[in-house]
Design a protein around this motif. Sequence first.
Motif, PDB file in Angstrom:
ATOM      1  N   PRO A   1      -9.329  11.026 -12.913  1.00  0.00           N
ATOM      2  CA  PRO A   1     -10.455  10.015 -11.562  1.00  0.00           C
ATOM      3  C   PRO A   1     -11.181  10.637 -10.763  1.00  0.00           C
ATOM      4  O   PRO A   1     -11.434   9.355 -10.184  1.00  0.00           O
ATOM      5  CB  PRO A   1      -9.216  10.418 -11.443  1.00  0.00           C
ATOM      6  N   VAL A   2     -11.792  11.286 -10.898  1.00  0.00           N
ATOM      7  CA  VAL A   2     -13.477  11.447 -10.112  1.00  0.00           C
ATOM      8  C   VAL A   2     -14.274  10.737 -10.833  1.00  0.00           C
ATOM      9  O   VAL A   2     -14.924   9.718 -10.319  1.00  0.00           O
ATOM     10  CB  VAL A   2     -13.763  13.216  -9.986  1.00  0.00           C
ATOM     11  N   TYR A   3     -14.237  10.374 -12.285  1.00  0.00           N
ATOM     12  CA  TYR A   3     -15.322  10.042 -12.486  1.00  0.00           C
ATOM     13  C   TYR A   3     -15.392   8.086 -12.245  1.00  0.00           C
ATOM     14  O   TYR A   3     -16.158   7.947 -12.700  1.00  0.00           O
ATOM     15  CB  TYR A   3     -15.378  10.334 -14.021  1.00  0.00           C
ATOM     16  N   ALA A   4     -13.553   8.216 -12.501  1.00  0.00           N
ATOM     17  CA  ALA A   4     -13.315   6.432 -12.216  1.00  0.00           C
ATOM     18  C   ALA A   4     -13.849   6.554 -11.406  1.00  0.00           C
ATOM     19  O   ALA A   4     -14.249   4.831 -10.552  1.00  0.00           O
ATOM     20  CB  ALA A   4     -11.814   6.430 -12.352  1.00  0.00           C
ATOM     21  N   GLU A   5     -13.745   7.212  -9.660  1.00  0.00           N
ATOM     22  CA  GLU A   5     -14.553   6.752  -8.376  1.00  0.00           C
ATOM     23  C   GLU A   5     -16.031   6.747  -8.664  1.00  0.00           C
ATOM     24  O   GLU A   5     -16.445   5.962  -8.193  1.00  0.00           O
ATOM     25  CB  GLU A   5     -13.893   7.532  -7.459  1.00  0.00           C
ATOM     26  N   ARG A   6     -16.375   7.855  -9.572  1.00  0.00           N
ATOM     27  CA  ARG A   6     -17.664   7.303  -9.360  1.00  0.00           C
ATOM     28  C   ARG A   6     -18.297   6.533 -10.284  1.00  0.00           C
ATOM     29  O   ARG A   6     -20.040   5.423  -9.287  1.00  0.00           O
ATOM     30  CB  ARG A   6     -18.587   8.775  -9.819  1.00  0.00           C
ATOM     31  N   PHE A   7     -18.143   6.104 -11.426  1.00  0.00           N
ATOM     32  CA  PHE A   7     -18.282   5.266 -12.346  1.00  0.00           C
ATOM     33  C   PHE A   7     -17.684   3.705 -12.210  1.00  0.00           C
ATOM     34  O   PHE A   7     -18.451   3.435 -12.996  1.00  0.00           O
ATOM     35  CB  PHE A   7     -18.645   5.905 -13.188  1.00  0.00           C
ATOM     36  N   GLY A   8     -17.048   3.685 -11.283  1.00  0.00           N
ATOM     37  CA  GLY A   8     -15.917   2.108 -11.437  1.00  0.00           C
ATOM     38  C   GLY A   8     -15.989   1.680 -12.317  1.00  0.00           C
ATOM     39  O   GLY A   8     -15.518   0.938 -12.585  1.00  0.00           O
ATOM     40  N   PHE A   9     -14.564   3.117 -12.375  1.00  0.00           N
ATOM     41  CA  PHE A   9     -13.811   1.519 -13.972  1.00  0.00           C
ATOM     42  C   PHE A   9     -12.217   1.864 -13.229  1.00  0.00           C
ATOM     43  O   PHE A   9     -12.218   2.983 -12.620  1.00  0.00           O
ATOM     44  CB  PHE A   9     -14.050   2.820 -14.975  1.00  0.00           C
ATOM     45  N   ARG A  10     -11.093   1.544 -13.860  1.00  0.00           N
ATOM     46  CA  ARG A  10      -9.629   2.311 -13.672  1.00  0.00           C
ATOM     47  C   ARG A  10      -9.442   2.883 -15.060  1.00  0.00           C
ATOM     48  O   ARG A  10      -9.529   2.686 -16.090  1.00  0.00           O
ATOM     49  CB  ARG A  10      -8.809   0.637 -13.695  1.00  0.00           C
ATOM     50  N   ILE A  11      -8.328   3.777 -14.358  1.00  0.00           N
ATOM     51  CA  ILE A  11      -7.645   4.368 -15.415  1.00  0.00           C
ATOM     52  C   ILE A  11      -6.395   4.200 -15.362  1.00  0.00           C
ATOM     53  O   ILE A  11      -5.942   4.536 -14.042  1.00  0.00           O
ATOM     54  CB  ILE A  11      -7.433   5.802 -15.139  1.00  0.00           C
ATOM     55  N   VAL A  12      -5.527   3.970 -16.941  1.00  0.00           N
ATOM     56  CA  VAL A  12      -4.103   3.922 -16.192  1.00  0.00           C
ATOM     57  C   VAL A  12      -3.399   5.192 -18.199  1.00  0.00           C
ATOM     58  O   VAL A  12      -3.924   4.874 -18.675  1.00  0.00           O
ATOM     59  CB  VAL A  12      -3.780   2.473 -17.132  1.00  0.00           C
ATOM     60  N   ALA A  13      -2.598   5.773 -17.217  1.00  0.00           N
ATOM     61  CA  ALA A  13      -1.585   6.343 -18.011  1.00  0.00           C
ATOM     62  C   ALA A  13      -1.335   5.757 -18.815  1.00  0.00           C
ATOM     63  O   ALA A  13      -0.108   4.877 -18.497  1.00  0.00           O
ATOM     64  CB  ALA A  13      -1.408   7.781 -17.449  1.00  0.00           C
ATOM     65  N   VAL A  14      -1.097   5.388 -19.874  1.00  0.00           N
ATOM     66  CA  VAL A  14       0.369   4.576 -20.320  1.00  0.00           C
ATOM     67  C   VAL A  14       1.319   5.716 -21.208  1.00  0.00           C
ATOM     68  O   VAL A  14       1.540   5.353 -23.100  1.00  0.00           O
ATOM     69  CB  VAL A  14      -0.717   3.968 -21.842  1.00  0.00           C
ATOM     70  N   SER A  15       1.563   7.090 -20.669  1.00  0.00           N
ATOM     71  CA  SER A  15       2.894   8.017 -21.625  1.00  0.00           C
ATOM     72  C   SER A  15       3.377   8.357 -20.851  1.00  0.00           C
ATOM     73  O   SER A  15       2.468   8.753 -19.219  1.00  0.00           O
ATOM     74  CB  SER A  15       2.177   8.772 -22.826  1.00  0.00           C
ATOM     75  N   GLU A  16       4.199   8.765 -20.688  1.00  0.00           N
ATOM     76  CA  GLU A  16       5.188   9.554 -19.641  1.00  0.00           C
ATOM     77  C   GLU A  16       4.436  10.694 -19.288  1.00  0.00           C
ATOM     78  O   GLU A  16       4.731  12.073 -18.716  1.00  0.00           O
ATOM     79  CB  GLU A  16       6.614   9.045 -19.870  1.00  0.00           C
ATOM     80  N   LEU A  17       3.769  11.361 -20.911  1.00  0.00           N
ATOM     81  CA  LEU A  17       3.242  12.662 -20.592  1.00  0.00           C
ATOM     82  C   LEU A  17       2.282  13.055 -19.740  1.00  0.00           C
ATOM     83  O   LEU A  17       2.313  14.006 -19.576  1.00  0.00           O
ATOM     84  CB  LEU A  17       2.855  12.939 -21.462  1.00  0.00           C
TER      85      LEU A  17
END
Length: 634
Positions: A349-365
């Motif tokens: 998530p630190v990289y997502a904020e810095r480099f402008g992308f979205r992270i979506v987890a698709v596993s409950e794990l």
Amino acid sequence: MEERRVSYHESVRSMYEKLHEMGISNVWDRYEAQGIGNDPDRRCRFCTGGMRCDFCSNGPCRADAETDKRGVCGISADGMAMRMMLLRNVMGASTYHYHCEAAVRTLRETALGTSPFRVSDPEKLKGFAGRLGLDTGTPIDELSLRLCTFVENDFARKSHEESRIVDFLAPAERKTVWRNLGIFPGGVYGEMMRATSSCLTNVDGDYVSLAKKALRLSVATAYQSQIVLEYLQDALFGTPAPHWMRVDLGVLDPDYVNVLPNGHEPFLGFALVDLARMPEWQERAVEAGAKGLRVIANIETGQEMVQRLDMDDVFWGYTGNWIMQEAVLATGAVDVFVADMNCSLPLDPVYAERFGFRIVAVSELVGLDGGTEHMDYDPARARETAAALLEMGIENFRRRHGTVTPVRGLPTRQAVVGFSPESIAAALGGGLEPLLDAIKDGSIRGVAGLVSCTSLRDSGQDVHSVAVASELIARDVLVLSMGCGNAAMQVAGLCTPDAAGRAGPGLKKVATALGIPPVLSFGTCTDTGRCADLLAAIGKALGGVAVPDLPVAAVAPEYMEQKATIDAIFALALGLYTYVNPVPTVTGAPGLVRLLTADLREITGGVLALEGDPAAAADGVLAHIEGRRNALGI
């Protein structure tokens, strides 16, 4: 860090320099910070020796075999080290089987008509069902449902009840050995419970007893989890066949919408490609200002995909293995990072904020530091979820493009991927005979299954893996590569026919004549079971040669995590010479070391080999292979 301590790959080294200069936390600097003094590889000797335990409130305890210093409960250094190894095996087994359950669920939903998938290879499904004793004369959907019920019932079999899957699939000679040793497993759930319960304080402190439980669990996992999930994925998405694939960080073009499925489960990855190939989705991406919409494969999810899907303008290519994940994310070309089970780093998530992308987890794990957006995989909603992820990617491109400065000019290479037991036979002209003939006449001395992760321990990313593989093919040993180590081979150029020039004269002659690479891209870490199936077929074709007597070996030049440990234990149960690096955390347990590196040879036929020098490691593998050739008279 020094260049060679960062990575074998130029692209990753250049990205590390950028990350280091920007002061962003990254896997290389974090590794270096864990070292003691100025040595990044120096760690606590009790931890590296497997001689510490903090399971109960009397600890943490440290043990010392030389002085017979034991834990408060009385457990020895051998017991401590093996107990921790067994628990790592349970984690590996559990994660493999989580993936397997998802594959079974996906096939069931597909048979019921509630998923967007279809059975792409019905003959593969029928063949597998037939091996498990099922009537294959029924319609494919009904057969799929019966197969799902059969394997699920076997998974749930009590540990004292023999697994029918293992009984149907394992070589007869191995079954006899396992029964005689008391390590023929029951259902995988029962074996995980048996193993975990044994590790409670004051339950099982005997390293030999714990080792036998690890062997039982490894056999259950290889046949019930790994073989089942790969055969079901073949049935659903197609059996791998050789084809070219773009690899390395240059596959990321910031002028496109880039959606990256990542992890170990490929189900949503396939759904994403199916949708993204539709003209309407490409048109929507162009309307947003992009040149198009691409799905880029990563890690083991990516390996599952590239083995089965041809590259085109949509399924564009594959980046690499897990250590380079932060380098991938820092390119500024990512729009959505789709995190399924395994291999998503906590600081993404630190990289997502810095480099402008979205992270979506698709596993409950999956849970990432700072919170995680979830769209957990459900086969019945796979198409809907994939559409939402593509929509998210297009919207993110509007924000990212022109605001995030991307890295351009990174290299793109190509590799031949998609070798499976069936496609190896096809590449050899329809059967295993050419391979067997080449082994018999000595052109190919033997086969090494490279089942490896990647690690920064003692060397940079993929440095040791590439060195070991290069040394093996130079000695005329054909390599089948799996896992993150497969990505190492692909990006390093060893999975191309041109790499035959780096092989010894015999392997070079065979590879050139057949137009195949000297390193065959065989799949993911879950293909360990499939590899065991191939070895059993080779032994049968040679006239009933037992697996431990074949001129073959298992190599893990850069094992890293818990799945790798159970793969290694299974290789030992199968009776293989098993080379691993770095040295496992058992060096403070002399009895256990002796069991793994010497005594086991007379028990299962397997032996654990340790060696830090790649040339010496390859010499050890070759010496074992030559010994087996001599015994067979070839």
